[in-house]
Design a protein around this motif. Structure first.
Motif, PDB file in Angstrom:
ATOM      1  N   CYS A 190       8.065  29.751 -33.135  1.00 47.92           N
ATOM      2  CA  CYS A 190       6.963  29.327 -33.998  1.00 47.92           C
ATOM      3  C   CYS A 190       7.159  27.881 -34.444  1.00 47.92           C
ATOM      4  N   PRO A 191       6.132  27.053 -34.336  1.00 43.21           N
ATOM      5  CA  PRO A 191       6.264  25.654 -34.766  1.00 43.21           C
ATOM      6  C   PRO A 191       6.495  25.547 -36.267  1.00 43.21           C
ATOM      7  N   VAL A 192       6.939  24.380 -36.691  1.00 40.96           N
ATOM      8  CA  VAL A 192       7.231  24.112 -38.096  1.00 40.96           C
ATOM      9  C   VAL A 192       6.399  22.923 -38.562  1.00 40.96           C
ATOM     10  N   ASP A 193       5.844  23.039 -39.762  1.00 42.94           N
ATOM     11  CA  ASP A 193       5.124  21.943 -40.403  1.00 42.94           C
ATOM     12  C   ASP A 193       3.981  21.427 -39.522  1.00 42.94           C
ATOM     13  N   LEU A 194       3.035  22.309 -39.264  1.00 41.73           N
ATOM     14  CA  LEU A 194       1.863  21.919 -38.477  1.00 41.73           C
ATOM     15  C   LEU A 194       1.091  20.805 -39.169  1.00 41.73           C
ATOM     16  N   GLN A 195       0.542  19.910 -38.366  1.00 46.11           N
ATOM     17  CA  GLN A 195      -0.264  18.814 -38.898  1.00 46.11           C
ATOM     18  C   GLN A 195      -1.731  18.991 -38.549  1.00 46.11           C
ATOM     19  N   GLN A 196      -2.105  20.212 -38.191  1.00 45.97           N
ATOM     20  CA  GLN A 196      -3.494  20.496 -37.849  1.00 45.97           C
ATOM     21  C   GLN A 196      -3.837  21.912 -38.295  1.00 45.97           C
ATOM     22  N   PRO A 197      -5.120  22.222 -38.423  1.00 46.55           N
ATOM     23  CA  PRO A 197      -5.524  23.579 -38.803  1.00 46.55           C
ATOM     24  C   PRO A 197      -5.179  24.578 -37.705  1.00 46.55           C
ATOM     25  N   CYS A 198      -5.058  25.836 -38.082  1.00 50.31           N
ATOM     26  CA  CYS A 198      -4.746  26.859 -37.082  1.00 50.31           C
ATOM     27  C   CYS A 198      -5.448  28.164 -37.407  1.00 50.31           C
ATOM     28  N   VAL A 199      -5.521  29.004 -36.387  1.00 50.87           N
ATOM     29  CA  VAL A 199      -5.873  30.413 -36.543  1.00 50.87           C
ATOM     30  C   VAL A 199      -4.599  31.191 -36.230  1.00 50.87           C
ATOM     31  N   LEU A 200      -4.143  31.994 -37.169  1.00 53.97           N
ATOM     32  CA  LEU A 200      -2.930  32.792 -36.982  1.00 53.97           C
ATOM     33  C   LEU A 200      -3.308  34.264 -36.940  1.00 53.97           C
ATOM     34  N   ALA A 201      -2.900  34.948 -35.874  1.00 55.39           N
ATOM     35  CA  ALA A 201      -3.178  36.378 -35.721  1.00 55.39           C
ATOM     36  C   ALA A 201      -1.875  37.150 -35.878  1.00 55.39           C
TER      37      ALA A 201
END
Length: 247
Positions: A190-201
């Protein structure tokens, strides 16, 4: 309860808001505030700040079915609520006894768009639980907001059919967002400290089945994992949210 969340529906007069029995009990038994005390407050879906407390005229009795409650007046709202997480969370419906705690955590951590979805490993009886009644759901969300000193009520949508959601609704949700599927197999870390919006399921404790994983991946989601350990939903939710968007 780290702030008193005032509901516009409970307006007594201009600038005066009636407390609920739950709020009154907290003020009386925990804060032990007296008349004229300045308390941290927020207006539901509005600004945050302070207000002056006026206690019940006849005292508060938690043992009474109907008890007099005080009110807040002279509001001074000068601060915006915390920024929401740039995330859409899609979660398989948890067991009823876990749902309340999970909703509380999700709300406190700043998720504002949540879909509770059916999965092959979600028992159909879960959808009949009293926990899913609007009053019960609203109470969980309000408690999460008060815990986090937030005011913005999340949008929660029930999705009793898996396939139509993934095929018809998910593509629009994924527009300009990264799609992440919490799944322990054939996945990247799993990535850390995203800099963009996401959809998480996030799936049920038994995981998504093969058909469901295939449909998620076909829709453009990327499977991610947190390591070899398999965690309960109430544990993995804060772990994922704090990893993706650390404060």
């Amino acid at each position: 309860m780290n702030s008193i969340l005032l509901n516009p529906d409970h307006t007594l007069s201009a600038g005066q808001y009636r407390l609920t029995a739950r709020q009154q009990q907290h003020i009386s038994k925990v804060i032990k505030a007296e008349a004229g005390a300045v308390l941290r407050v927020g207006l539901l879906n509005g600004q945050m700040g302070e207000g002056i407390y006026e206690p019940p005229s006849e005292g508060f009795d938690q043992n009474k079915e109907i008890s007099d409650c005080g009110y807040i007046h002279s509001l001074n709202l000068f601060r915006s609520p915390p920024a929401p997480l740039p995330m859409v969370l899609v979660m398989a419906l948890p067991r009823p006894n876990m749902l309340k705690r999970t909703l509380h955590n999700i709300t406190a951590m700043g998720v504002k768009e949540l879909y509770l979805i059916h999965s092959a490993k979600v028992e159909k009886s879960y959808w009949q639980s009293p926990v899913l009644q609007p009053e019960s759901i609203e109470q969980c969300l309000l408690e999460g907001l008060e815990q986090a000193k937030d005011t913005l009520m999340p949008k929660l949508t029930f999705v009793p059919r898996f396939r139509p959601f993934v095929e018809d609704q998910l593509p629009a949700l994924l527009n300009n967002k990264m799609g992440l599927l919490a799944h322990p197999y054939k996945a990247i870390r799993c990535p850390v400290d995203l800099q963009q919006p996401c959809v998480l399921a996030l799936g049920p404790e038994g995981g998504w089945n093969e058909f469901e994983v295939e449909k998620w991946l076909e829709a453009g989601m990327q499977a991610v994992h947190l390591g070899e350990r398999i965690l309960k939903v109430e544990t993995v939710v804060p772990a994922l949210l704090s990893r993706l968007y650390p404060s």
